[in-house]
Structures are given as C-alpha cells and as structure tokens.
Design a protein around this motif. Structure first.
Motif, PDB file in Angstrom:
ATOM      1  N   ALA A 293       0.783  -1.055   0.230  1.00  0.00           N
ATOM      2  CA  ALA A 293      -0.016   0.180  -0.218  1.00  0.00           C
ATOM      3  C   ALA A 293       0.564   1.529   0.235  1.00  0.00           C
ATOM      4  CB  ALA A 293      -1.136  -0.424   1.206  1.00  0.00           C
ATOM      5  N   VAL A 294       1.891   1.129   0.493  1.00  0.00           N
ATOM      6  CA  VAL A 294       2.403   2.229   0.599  1.00  0.00           C
ATOM      7  C   VAL A 294       3.333   2.260  -0.568  1.00  0.00           C
ATOM      8  CG1 VAL A 294       4.893   3.219   1.671  1.00  0.00           C
ATOM      9  CG2 VAL A 294       3.648   1.979   3.084  1.00  0.00           C
ATOM     10  N   VAL A 295       4.096   1.621  -1.256  1.00  0.00           N
ATOM     11  CA  VAL A 295       4.639   1.511  -2.494  1.00  0.00           C
ATOM     12  C   VAL A 295       4.026   2.535  -2.993  1.00  0.00           C
ATOM     13  CG1 VAL A 295       5.985   0.661  -4.430  1.00  0.00           C
ATOM     14  CG2 VAL A 295       6.402  -0.115  -2.652  1.00  0.00           C
ATOM     15  N   ILE A 296       2.431   1.730  -3.552  1.00  0.00           N
ATOM     16  CA  ILE A 296       1.532   2.089  -4.432  1.00  0.00           C
ATOM     17  C   ILE A 296       0.788   3.475  -4.582  1.00  0.00           C
ATOM     18  CG2 ILE A 296      -0.888   2.068  -4.992  1.00  0.00           C
ATOM     19  CD1 ILE A 296      -0.569  -1.050  -4.766  1.00  0.00           C
ATOM     20  N   ASP A 297       0.444   3.857  -2.667  1.00  0.00           N
ATOM     21  CA  ASP A 297       0.759   5.692  -2.497  1.00  0.00           C
ATOM     22  C   ASP A 297       1.690   6.424  -3.035  1.00  0.00           C
ATOM     23  OD1 ASP A 297      -0.840   7.737  -1.715  1.00  0.00           O
ATOM     24  OD2 ASP A 297      -0.453   7.222   0.504  1.00  0.00           O
ATOM     25  N   LEU A 298       3.718   5.803  -2.704  1.00  0.00           N
ATOM     26  CA  LEU A 298       4.154   6.510  -3.032  1.00  0.00           C
ATOM     27  C   LEU A 298       4.264   6.734  -4.934  1.00  0.00           C
ATOM     28  CD1 LEU A 298       7.192   6.597  -0.371  1.00  0.00           C
ATOM     29  CD2 LEU A 298       4.712   8.060  -0.846  1.00  0.00           C
ATOM     30  N   ALA A 299       3.513   5.841  -5.301  1.00  0.00           N
ATOM     31  CA  ALA A 299       4.055   5.747  -6.371  1.00  0.00           C
ATOM     32  C   ALA A 299       2.991   6.761  -7.718  1.00  0.00           C
ATOM     33  CB  ALA A 299       3.914   4.323  -7.293  1.00  0.00           C
TER      34      ALA A 299
ATOM     35  N   GLY B 126      10.795  12.559   3.982  1.00  0.00           N
ATOM     36  CA  GLY B 126       9.655  13.360   3.109  1.00  0.00           C
ATOM     37  C   GLY B 126       8.648  12.785   2.760  1.00  0.00           C
ATOM     38  N   SER B 127       7.960  11.474   2.641  1.00  0.00           N
ATOM     39  CA  SER B 127       6.968  11.499   2.854  1.00  0.00           C
ATOM     40  C   SER B 127       6.279  11.146   4.118  1.00  0.00           C
ATOM     41  CB  SER B 127       6.609   9.258   2.065  1.00  0.00           C
ATOM     42  OG  SER B 127       7.326   8.937   2.878  1.00  0.00           O
ATOM     43  N   VAL B 128       6.005  11.218   5.312  1.00  0.00           N
ATOM     44  CA  VAL B 128       5.835  11.382   6.442  1.00  0.00           C
ATOM     45  C   VAL B 128       5.669  12.316   6.686  1.00  0.00           C
ATOM     46  CG1 VAL B 128       5.046   8.506   6.634  1.00  0.00           C
ATOM     47  CG2 VAL B 128       6.951  10.088   7.299  1.00  0.00           C
ATOM     48  N   ALA B 129       7.170  13.134   6.738  1.00  0.00           N
ATOM     49  CA  ALA B 129       7.228  14.901   7.638  1.00  0.00           C
ATOM     50  C   ALA B 129       8.580  15.151   6.036  1.00  0.00           C
ATOM     51  CB  ALA B 129       8.209  13.974   8.328  1.00  0.00           C
ATOM     52  N   GLN B 130       8.629  16.200   6.705  1.00  0.00           N
ATOM     53  CA  GLN B 130       9.591  16.940   5.973  1.00  0.00           C
ATOM     54  C   GLN B 130      10.730  16.438   5.662  1.00  0.00           C
ATOM     55  OE1 GLN B 130       8.831  20.281   5.007  1.00  0.00           O
ATOM     56  NE2 GLN B 130       6.273  20.226   6.564  1.00  0.00           N
TER      57      GLN B 130
END
Length: 137
Positions: A29-35, A88-92
């Motif tokens: 789910a993380v990989v798909i969402d970040l894609a 950067g995907s979850v914070a700064q």
C-alpha cells in the motif's frame, strides 16, 4: 449434522504468517501510494483500516493476541522504514527518524485508531462467538 462455518470461524492462519502478510500488504500500500504522489494519503489510511480488519478475520484463534497487538507495531515499523528511506513521504525532508515516525503517527492517527478498534472488536466478536459455539457443541 454439521453446520456451515460462519465468518467468525473461518480464520485459520498462524500468527507468524499473518504478521508477514500484514507487513507485505502494508508495504505494498505504501509503494502504490507513493507511486501516485509524494506523501502517504487517504489511500494508505483506507488500505491500513481494511488490512487490520482482514488480519483479524484471517488469524487462527490461538494467535488472537499476536494480531491484537499488530496494528500499532505495523504502523510504527512502516514509518520507521520510511523515516530512513524517504522521510519526506511522512514528514519534512530534513526531519530525523524519530521526528518522521512521530509526524507519521500523528498524521495517520485516525487510520490507526479506526483500524485498531476494528481489529480488536473483530477479535472480541470472534472470541465470543467461538466460546458460545463450543458451549453448545
């Protein structure tokens, strides 16, 4: 006369396999969402909630405890991994690992609370149903 198995009786997967399945599905789910975008979004949250429910239904009764503590551990593990690989995907972008985990947990707390509550409620319902069915057998 045997009766048909209900949804509450179906779970038969060992705890270790459910842990691995949970980690694999969460990372997928993380990989798909970040894609699809730069940050984890509502897509991840919805997948996480559905996964928590699915894991609670899949596990065998003797491993209820394992799945009962799994949702927060899964989320912390994923945010720790993202804090190392892609903060950067979850914070700064410049945040430390600890800050990335805390920010990720704060941002996705709703999904964690709902998923965890569904998981625990499902396990409790299954436990109640299973104890009743053994008393009537």
């Amino acid at each position: 006369m045997s009766h048909a198995r209900t949804l509450w009786e179906e779970g038969s997967e060992p705890g270790r396999q459910v842990i691995v399945l949970g980690l694999a599905c969460t990372l997928t789910a993380v990989v798909i969402d970040l894609a699809l975008g730069d940050h984890l979004s509502l897509f991840f949250d919805l997948c996480f909630v559905a996964l928590c429910l699915g894991l609670a239904l899949a596990v065998r009764p003797s491993d209820f405890f394992t799945v009962g503590v799994l949702p927060p551990l899964l989320m912390v593990a994923v945010f720790a991994l993202l804090g190392v690989v892609s903060p950067g995907s979850v914070a700064q972008q410049g945040d430390s690992l600890v800050q990335a985990v805390i920010t990720g947990l704060a941002t996705h707390a709703g999904a964690l609370i709902i998923g965890y509550a569904l998981c625990l409620a499902t396990l409790a319902t299954r436990q109640r149903f299973l104890s009743r069915s053994t008393l009537t057998s």
